[in-house]
Write an enzyme that holds these catalytic residues in place. Sequence first.
Site: not given
Length: 187
Positions: A76, A84-86
């Site tokens: 991620n 960041v894929c958050l």
Amino acid sequence: MSSPSKRREMDMMKLMMSDYKVETINDGMQEFYVEFNGPKDSLYQGGVWKIRVELPDAYPYKSPSVGFITKIYHPNVDELSGSVCLDVINQTWSPMFDLVNVFETFLPQLLLYPNPSDPLNGEAAALMMRDRPAYEQRVKEYCEKYAKPGEGSEDKSSDEELSEEEYGSDNEDDDDDDVAIAGKPDP
């Protein structure tokens, strides 16, 4: 002073007074670096990453932008940009959260519980689902190579790439001193 700027200052002071090492960029409170330690009981334990945080003008009503400067192997996290894929930060952010939450809750949860079905690093996600031991080994290799405590993380940028020898070779004669640094010409 407007409410968002007061809140930004309060959150920055709270973060600076915590156990995190914070380095401002251009002496402002809009952009800064934070030294982040890998969470206990994770593959990332013992690693130290430099995280870039950018606060939008509408903070805390709009989420901060967070990215890894130090290279990390994670489904991620975009390997080249460090983005960041958050979802908690990008989509479900609430003004009730603060900067300390990002480093004490959101990022540790991301590292403890990667989501390979929503990847920014497709190769890491595929390896995690296909061959978990190989994925775990790759994470540990990246931690050892890029996220060693006490070393200058500027030399381990997210846009640096492993050479073919470093990426997958079993050749023990490789010279680890020849690490390419992003943005610098080859000697």
